[in-house]
Motif scaffolding. Structure first.
Motif, short mmCIF file in Angstrom:
data_model
loop_
_atom_site.label_atom_id
_atom_site.label_comp_id
_atom_site.label_asym_id
_atom_site.label_seq_id
_atom_site.Cartn_x
_atom_site.Cartn_y
_atom_site.Cartn_z
N PHE A 1 -32.91 -22.20 3.34
CA PHE A 1 -34.31 -22.64 3.31
C PHE A 1 -34.52 -24.04 3.89
O PHE A 1 -35.65 -24.54 3.90
CB PHE A 1 -34.83 -22.61 1.87
N GLY A 2 -33.45 -24.66 4.36
CA GLY A 2 -33.56 -26.05 4.79
C GLY A 2 -33.88 -26.28 6.25
O GLY A 2 -34.09 -27.43 6.65
N TRP A 3 -33.89 -25.20 7.06
CA TRP A 3 -34.25 -25.41 8.46
C TRP A 3 -35.64 -26.05 8.56
O TRP A 3 -36.59 -25.60 7.94
CB TRP A 3 -34.28 -24.07 9.20
N ASN A 4 -35.73 -27.13 9.32
CA ASN A 4 -36.97 -27.87 9.54
C ASN A 4 -37.49 -28.55 8.28
O ASN A 4 -38.62 -29.04 8.25
CB ASN A 4 -38.07 -26.94 10.10
N ARG A 5 -36.67 -28.58 7.22
CA ARG A 5 -37.07 -29.27 5.99
C ARG A 5 -36.12 -30.41 5.65
O ARG A 5 -36.50 -31.32 4.91
CB ARG A 5 -37.16 -28.28 4.83
N VAL A 6 -34.90 -30.33 6.15
CA VAL A 6 -33.94 -31.44 6.02
C VAL A 6 -33.47 -31.80 7.42
O VAL A 6 -33.67 -31.05 8.37
CB VAL A 6 -32.73 -31.05 5.12
N SER A 7 -32.85 -32.95 7.54
CA SER A 7 -32.38 -33.39 8.85
C SER A 7 -31.25 -32.49 9.33
O SER A 7 -30.55 -31.85 8.52
CB SER A 7 -31.90 -34.84 8.76
N PRO A 8 -31.03 -32.43 10.65
CA PRO A 8 -29.94 -31.59 11.18
C PRO A 8 -28.58 -31.94 10.59
O PRO A 8 -27.76 -31.06 10.34
CB PRO A 8 -29.99 -31.87 12.69
N ILE B 1 -24.06 -30.60 6.96
CA ILE B 1 -23.23 -30.88 5.78
C ILE B 1 -23.32 -29.71 4.79
O ILE B 1 -22.32 -29.33 4.16
CB ILE B 1 -23.67 -32.20 5.12
N SER B 2 -24.49 -29.13 4.67
CA SER B 2 -24.66 -27.97 3.79
C SER B 2 -23.85 -26.78 4.29
O SER B 2 -23.26 -26.03 3.50
CB SER B 2 -26.14 -27.58 3.70
N THR B 3 -23.82 -26.60 5.61
CA THR B 3 -23.02 -25.52 6.19
C THR B 3 -21.54 -25.72 5.86
O THR B 3 -20.84 -24.78 5.48
CB THR B 3 -23.21 -25.46 7.71
N ILE B 4 -21.08 -26.96 5.99
CA ILE B 4 -19.69 -27.27 5.65
C ILE B 4 -19.45 -27.03 4.16
O ILE B 4 -18.41 -26.50 3.76
CB ILE B 4 -19.36 -28.73 6.02
N GLY B 5 -20.43 -27.41 3.31
CA GLY B 5 -20.30 -27.22 1.87
C GLY B 5 -20.16 -25.75 1.51
O GLY B 5 -19.35 -25.37 0.65
N VAL B 6 -20.96 -24.90 2.15
CA VAL B 6 -20.87 -23.46 1.90
C VAL B 6 -19.51 -22.93 2.33
O VAL B 6 -18.88 -22.14 1.60
CB VAL B 6 -22.00 -22.72 2.64
N PHE B 7 -19.06 -23.36 3.48
CA PHE B 7 -17.75 -22.91 3.99
C PHE B 7 -16.63 -23.35 3.06
O PHE B 7 -15.76 -22.54 2.68
CB PHE B 7 -17.53 -23.47 5.39
N LEU B 8 -16.64 -24.62 2.64
CA LEU B 8 -15.59 -25.11 1.74
C LEU B 8 -15.66 -24.42 0.38
O LEU B 8 -14.62 -24.11 -0.22
CB LEU B 8 -15.72 -26.63 1.57
N GLY B 9 -16.88 -24.15 -0.10
CA GLY B 9 -17.01 -23.44 -1.36
C GLY B 9 -16.38 -22.06 -1.32
O GLY B 9 -15.71 -21.64 -2.27
N SER B 10 -16.59 -21.35 -0.21
CA SER B 10 -16.00 -20.02 -0.09
C SER B 10 -14.48 -20.10 -0.02
O SER B 10 -13.77 -19.26 -0.58
CB SER B 10 -16.55 -19.32 1.16
N MET B 11 -13.96 -21.13 0.65
CA MET B 11 -12.50 -21.30 0.73
C MET B 11 -11.91 -21.68 -0.63
O MET B 11 -10.85 -21.17 -1.03
CB MET B 11 -12.16 -22.36 1.77
#
Length: 448
Positions: free
Chosen positions: A115-122, A127-137
């Motif tokens: 839900f963060g596209w165009n609502r938070v900075s790129p 960083i959120s993408t990295i957080g999701v990836f690390l969480g899955s790992m």
């Protein structure tokens, strides 16, 4: 049917079905980090579109994975109460860490990611993408740690006797870094990366064959091919390291994997074959002394065979372990050859001229999934007859109060529900693929 067998079938079914999804989440997480990182670095909108498209697929996979994974924890208490009591202290800490530090991290950042596209900075979104990836790992880490402790227990002592016996942690980090955990975590990660990479390769190969989204599909295909090539090669190394650990810590499992019966003699390496447990013979094509060479770098070095163990301490389905293990290895070698050949054609600038090769990639999405499944079956069936290796037997670990009819009824119910969920997953995935990546981003922009 026997209660123990039904309980094992039910748990194997639920675990195998659930394990379709977490590897895809981990693998797609890595690809999303790469796509979005390239978008931030280059500003190329193609990479933004790729990120948004595969985020939609990731969200579907994550949701189905959560729904199918919850039931397994209840099975511990209903069907495997003795086992749950025995390993509760060990698994409690590992699964709590998985919930707090992995699932919490992944699910929290996933909200920002979706839900963060165009609502938070790129940068915050990245960083959120990295957080999701690390969480899955991290989630995979704690699950594999718990399972690896069953294979090679460490950092514990036994309290009580008989049905009241249970394992208690004496050294948390020794439990975490038990003799097999690191090799197995790396191998599981790599299998997950391949599952995600080949899903991306499959979808973009399909688009290229149809002549749709050609430019963006070429970019996505090339990036996924780099990941698949590197990981398929390095997985060969982690697999060898893991096999060395099995030779040291679980020699009966290694013997079953290659159908090696003689108590102490050089062991052959089979390309494929069939094991007759009654005659203790293997019919197939083999490299004489090959297993001895892989383990000891000596074709004449002895390998402990199944005859060195009492029959009650051996894997009960030797041929099944043998077949599952060799299917995993065969698929791994095929993926290495496929990705290297495709990379060579890319270097020759002929990659996208070979429609037959793109067709192979379009269907290759199944191969890492099959390899992941049969690899786990080989590992778990090779551990038998122990549920905790050398300590707790499987036939002592299931709940005595649960009847076979109750397990059979719930197994049928799970099969129906899981089939519906799988069909829903395929329907949603097919809908997203047919809709295409550009339609996804246009829809999102219209909603802003």
């Amino acid at each position: 049917m026997d209660t123990e067998i039904l309980a094992r079938i039910q748990f194997a079914f639920t675990v195998a079905f659930h394990y379709i999804y977490p590897p895809l989440s981990i693998g797609l997480g890595l690809l999303m980090v790469i796509f979005e990182g390239l978008y931030l670095k280059t500003g190329n909108k193609h990479y933004e579109v790729l990120t948004r498209f595969w985020l939609k697929v990731f969200a579907i996979t994550f949701g189905i994975g959560v729904a199918t994974g919850i039931i397994m924890e209840f099975e511990f208490g209903t069907n495997w109460s003795v086992y749950s009591k025995y390993v509760g202290d060990i698994f409690g800490s590992a699964l709590a860490a998985e919930g707090l530090f992995a699932f919490g991290l992944e699910s929290t950042f996933l909200g920002i990611l979706i839900f963060g596209w165009n609502r938070v900075s790129p940068k915050v979104h990245f960083i959120s993408t990295i957080g999701v990836f690390l969480g899955s790992m991290f989630s995979a880490v704690w699950i594999v740690v718990a399972n690896s402790w069953q294979q090679t227990p460490a950092g514990y002592h036994i309290v009580g006797e008989g049905l009241n016996a249970r394992a208690e942690i004496t050294d948390f980090w020794e439990m975490v870094f038990n003799p097999s955990s690191v090799d197995r975590i790396i191998h599981v990660w790599q299998g997950a990366f391949l599952a995600g990479a080949f899903l991306v390769l499959s979808v973009h190969a399909y688009y290229l064959l149809k002549g749709r989204y050609v430019e963006i599909s070429r970019r996505g295909f090339k990036i996924a091919l780099i990941v698949a090539t590197v990981i398929s090669l390095t997985q060969l190394l982690s697999g060898h390291s893991s096999a060395d650990g099995v030779a040291k810590n679980q020699p009966a499992k290694l013997a079953a994997m290659e159908g090696h019966y003689e108590a102490s003699s050089p062991a052959d390496l089979y390309l494929f074959g069939w094991v007759d447990d009654k005659t203790q013979e293997v019919r197939g094509i083999k490299l004489p002394g090959g297993l001895s060479f892989l383990v000891h770098q000596d074709f004449n070095a002895p390998i402990t065979g199944l005859d060195a163990f009492p029959k009650e301490d051996r894997p009960t389905q030797v041929n099944a372990v043998f077949q599952f293990y060799h299917i995993m290895v065969a698929i791994g070698l095929f993926l290495i050859g496929l990705t290297i050949y495709a990379s060579f054609l890319w270097w020759k600038k002929k990659l996208f001229n070979k429609r037959w090769l793109l067709k192979i990639f379009a269907f290759s999405v199944l191969l890492p999934q099959i390899a992941n499944q049969v690899g786990w079956f080989a590992a778990e069936m090779g551990r038998q007859p122990w549920v905790v290796y050398g300590h707790l037997r499987t036939n002592e670990a299931f709940s005595q109060e649960v009847s076979s009819n109750q397990i059979l009824f719930s197994l049928i119910l799970f099969f129906v529900v899981y089939t519906i969920l799988f069909l829903l997953f395929l329907y949603s995935l097919n809908k997203k693929i047919k809709k295409g990546p550009y339609e996804e981003i246009q829809t999102d922009l219209q909603l802003v």
